[in-house]
Design a protein around this motif. Structure first.
Motif: not given
Lengths: 114, 115
Positions: A4-29
């Motif tokens: 798995g490769e995650e993106d972003p490595q770091a995320l800084s937001i204010q309370e109340g905001e939404n946070a989105t994190m992404n993950c990519s992978y290579k083989t069937s799961i």
């Protein structure tokens, strides 16, 4: 190598905001899981999405999975300071004999400022 | 609630010492795992065990061995500790394949420093 490769490595937001994190992978799961780790502690399971599912919800968490793109995203809505942690995706392969072996991404460090 | 405990939260050992890290789970899980976690590298699997007395190498088994004599206990052994084994070590357990839950339950971790 890491599945798995995650993106972003770091995320800084204010309370109340939404946070989105992404993950990519290579083989069937078989499934993909998201875990949370508070600083210096063990990991806690958040949510699991199976390979035949496209979206799943749990409280303020929403996970999507696109197997054609081999990617997943974790959305935390209305974030709180207590959501500050590292978030990891982990893939569970198709090999039944691997005894539930997971492959973890490198994680996204989320900081939610009050 | 599933509980996974690890014998120490912090450990300091000298180079060349033999080090034992113990992990115990109380939910009759078949599968147990040892990971190490390093900044920028995420979690890497050292060894796992899918049943008593069974073990499989993970991605980075060199310099480590394991023991699983009882279902609830999985030990990680550093035969001769080296400074590059300074890390956070995490133990986890899971019901066996085909069980109702695929998630892993983690212990609190052992931060090992080798000087």
């Amino acid at each position: 190598s890491q599945q798995g490769e995650e993106d972003p490595q770091a995320l800084s937001i204010q309370e109340g905001e939404n946070a989105t994190m992404n993950c990519s992978y290579k083989t069937s799961i078989n499934n993909l899981q998201w875990y949370r780790q508070n600083s210096g502690r063990g990991l806690v399971h958040l949510i699991l999405i199976r390979s035949n599912e496209r979206e799943k919800h749990s409280g303020r968490l929403r996970v999507t999975l696109d197997t054609s793109k081999k990617s997943s995203s974790l959305l935390i809505t209305a974030s709180r300071a207590a959501d500050t942690a590292s978030y990891f995706c982990a893939t569970d392969g198709l090999n039944y004999n691997q005894g539930g072996k997971l492959i973890f991404g490198q994680g996204t460090e989320l900081s939610v400022k009050p | 609630d599933v509980k996974v405990t690890q014998s120490s939260r912090y450990l300091v050992k000298r180079t060349g010492e033999k080090v034992f890290l113990e992990c115990v789970q109380d939910m009759d899980h078949e599968n147990m795992f040892w990971y190490r976690q390093d900044p920028g590298l995420g979690l890497r699997l050292i060894y796992f065990s899918y049943d008593v007395k069974m073990k499989e190498k993970g991605d980075i088994p060199e310099g480590y061995s394991v023991s699983r004599e009882k279902k609830e206990r999985f030990s990680l052994i550093l035969e001769s500790a080296s400074t590059n084994q300074t890390s956070m070590y995490l133990c986890a357990s899971r019901l066996g394949p085909g069980g109702p839950s695929y998630e892993q339950y983690f212990g609190p971790g052992t931060r090992l420093t080798v000087t």
